[in-house]
Design a protein around this motif. Structure first.
Motif, PDB file in Angstrom:
ATOM      1  N   ASN A 136       0.839  -1.194   0.000  1.00 56.39           N
ATOM      2  CA  ASN A 136       0.000   0.000   0.000  1.00 56.39           C
ATOM      3  C   ASN A 136       0.874   1.244   0.000  1.00 56.39           C
ATOM      4  O   ASN A 136       1.979   1.238   0.543  1.00 56.39           O
ATOM      5  CB  ASN A 136      -0.906   0.028   1.238  1.00 56.39           C
ATOM      6  CG  ASN A 136      -1.974  -1.052   1.201  1.00 56.39           C
ATOM      7  OD1 ASN A 136      -2.472  -1.406   0.135  1.00 56.39           O
ATOM      8  ND2 ASN A 136      -2.338  -1.569   2.359  1.00 56.39           N
ATOM      9  N   VAL A 230      -3.717   4.434  -1.632  1.00 51.69           N
ATOM     10  CA  VAL A 230      -4.729   4.763  -0.635  1.00 51.69           C
ATOM     11  C   VAL A 230      -5.019   6.257  -0.730  1.00 51.69           C
ATOM     12  O   VAL A 230      -4.122   7.086  -0.570  1.00 51.69           O
ATOM     13  CB  VAL A 230      -4.247   4.398   0.782  1.00 51.69           C
ATOM     14  CG1 VAL A 230      -5.296   4.759   1.818  1.00 51.69           C
ATOM     15  CG2 VAL A 230      -3.913   2.905   0.871  1.00 51.69           C
ATOM     16  N   ASN A 234     -10.955   6.080  -2.773  1.00 49.12           N
ATOM     17  CA  ASN A 234     -10.977   4.620  -2.818  1.00 49.12           C
ATOM     18  C   ASN A 234     -12.409   4.103  -2.706  1.00 49.12           C
ATOM     19  O   ASN A 234     -13.216   4.632  -1.929  1.00 49.12           O
ATOM     20  CB  ASN A 234     -10.162   4.023  -1.675  1.00 49.12           C
ATOM     21  CG  ASN A 234      -8.670   4.053  -1.935  1.00 49.12           C
ATOM     22  OD1 ASN A 234      -7.918   4.638  -1.168  1.00 49.12           O
ATOM     23  ND2 ASN A 234      -8.219   3.425  -3.008  1.00 49.12           N
ATOM     24  N   THR A 238     -10.597   2.417   3.934  1.00 51.24           N
ATOM     25  CA  THR A 238      -9.148   2.348   4.078  1.00 51.24           C
ATOM     26  C   THR A 238      -8.748   2.542   5.533  1.00 51.24           C
ATOM     27  O   THR A 238      -9.506   3.081   6.346  1.00 51.24           O
ATOM     28  CB  THR A 238      -8.452   3.430   3.227  1.00 51.24           C
ATOM     29  OG1 THR A 238      -8.679   4.711   3.832  1.00 51.24           O
ATOM     30  CG2 THR A 238      -8.981   3.442   1.813  1.00 51.24           C
TER      31      THR A 238
END
Length: 345
Positions: A136, A230, A234, A238
């Protein structure tokens, strides 16, 4: 090294290279977002003489990006579909490759990802589905991949071998999540393009279970070959959002995810490990009953119990179970709790 599930992960599986290079079609889907697409395109390394095709499926035109795609002998498809499954189907129909790699517009490939994908399909001619790990990264930053790509370590499920234990293992490792980490052989899905068009947002679990119910081999590569961005837009909740913000985001997509889960469940035969799908369907049942006081509550107890069947779950299990229990006791109380949970902090 390839760990074969039929040998309990202990013995290297023999590999045989294919005599020719198959074309990989990378399908990038972009819906109502333009700001990340340039980076996604830049992360797709074609390589000299490597048969890789680029296909962008979006709901908009962009002259500059379209020229870039065409300069790379790629194709730009404008789709008015809101369902992700329909956009993927449009991309597959346009693509010419026998291997399909998906990429969301906000994600990125590792520079060597397509090399590793080609290696996997080249050494496993019976391979139908490949999934890799990811890292990520926050929007505005660069993804941090390992400085040196670790040695190949695949978990391979051979054709014809399907056990509930293997299904749960690779699902737990993430094989049913993140479309940008998913690659499949075109022949796996081509007969089902009308079927996938009905999938709203749950394309990764659909592809996972479509592969699981096939007779093709499955390979899961734990190495991070994809970077997942992220950011504020999104689709799924998250880790950087507050608890109530995450729940509100989940509520916004729950009807689509629950409908997709019901669609996929209808395709499965008896004996398939399907707990994640049942839990997604249960989420929809609980949220609908909590939001709509007129909705019958007779299935709530079963939905709550379904969420307790598996310990490792990405859904907010205890919040959903609490909502179900409150709704069984008080419609007004459930509505008040639901409103509080979805109100920004």
């Amino acid at each position: 090294m390839t760990l074969d599930s039929s040998a309990h992960g202990s013995t290297p599986s023999p590999t045989q290279p294919t005599p020719f290079l198959e074309t990989i079609s990378v399908i990038i889907t972009a819906w109502r977002r333009r700001q990340f697409l340039q980076e996604a395109l830049g992360s797709v390394r074609l390589g000299v003489g490597s048969p890789v095709e680029l296909v962008v499926v979006s709901d908009f035109h962009n002259e500059g990006l379209e020229r870039e795609v065409q300069s790379r002998q790629g194709k730009w498809v404008v789709s008015r579909e809101e369902r992700l499954g329909a956009m993927v189907a449009d991309g597959i129909r346009t693509a010419r490759g026998s291997i399909i790699a998906l990429l969301d517009d906000d994600d990125l490939f590792h520079p060597l990802r397509l090399v590793e994908v080609r290696r996997a399909f080249g050494e496993n001619p019976d391979l139908g589905f490949f999934h890799n790990g990811h890292v990520n990264f926050r929007d505005g930053e660069s993804p941090v991949f390992p400085e040196t790509l670790p040695l190949q370590k695949w978990f391979r499920i051979p054709p014809g071998r399907r056990t509930r234990l293997d299904c749960e293992r690779i699902w737990t490792e993430g094989a049913g999540y993140n479309g940008s980490s998913t690659v499949f052989r075109r022949s796996l899905l081509e007969p089902s393009l009308d079927e996938i068009r009905d999938i709203r947002k749950g394309v990764p679990p659909y592809l996972f279970y479509r592969a699981w119910t096939s007779s093709a081999a499955i390979v899961v590569d734990s190495r991070p070959l994809t970077a997942v961005r992220v950011h504020a837009e999104n689709t799924t909740p998250t880790q950087f959002q507050g608890r109530r913000a995450r729940f509100a985001r989940l509520v916004s997509i729950a009807p689509d995810l629950s409908a997709d889960a019901e669609t996929i469940l209808a395709l499965l035969g008896p004996g398939v490990w399907d707990i994640p799908l049942r839990q997604m369907a249960s989420m929809g049942e609980i949220l609908s009953a909590s939001r709509d006081s007129a909705r019958p509550s007779r299935r709530l107890a079963g939905a709550a119990l379904e969420l307790l069947r598996r310990r490792r779950i990405w859904l907010p299990r205890w919040i959903l179970v609490t909502l179900a229990l409150v709704r069984l006791g008080s419609r007004r109380g459930a509505r008040a709790l639901f409103n509080w949970l979805t109100t920004p902090e």
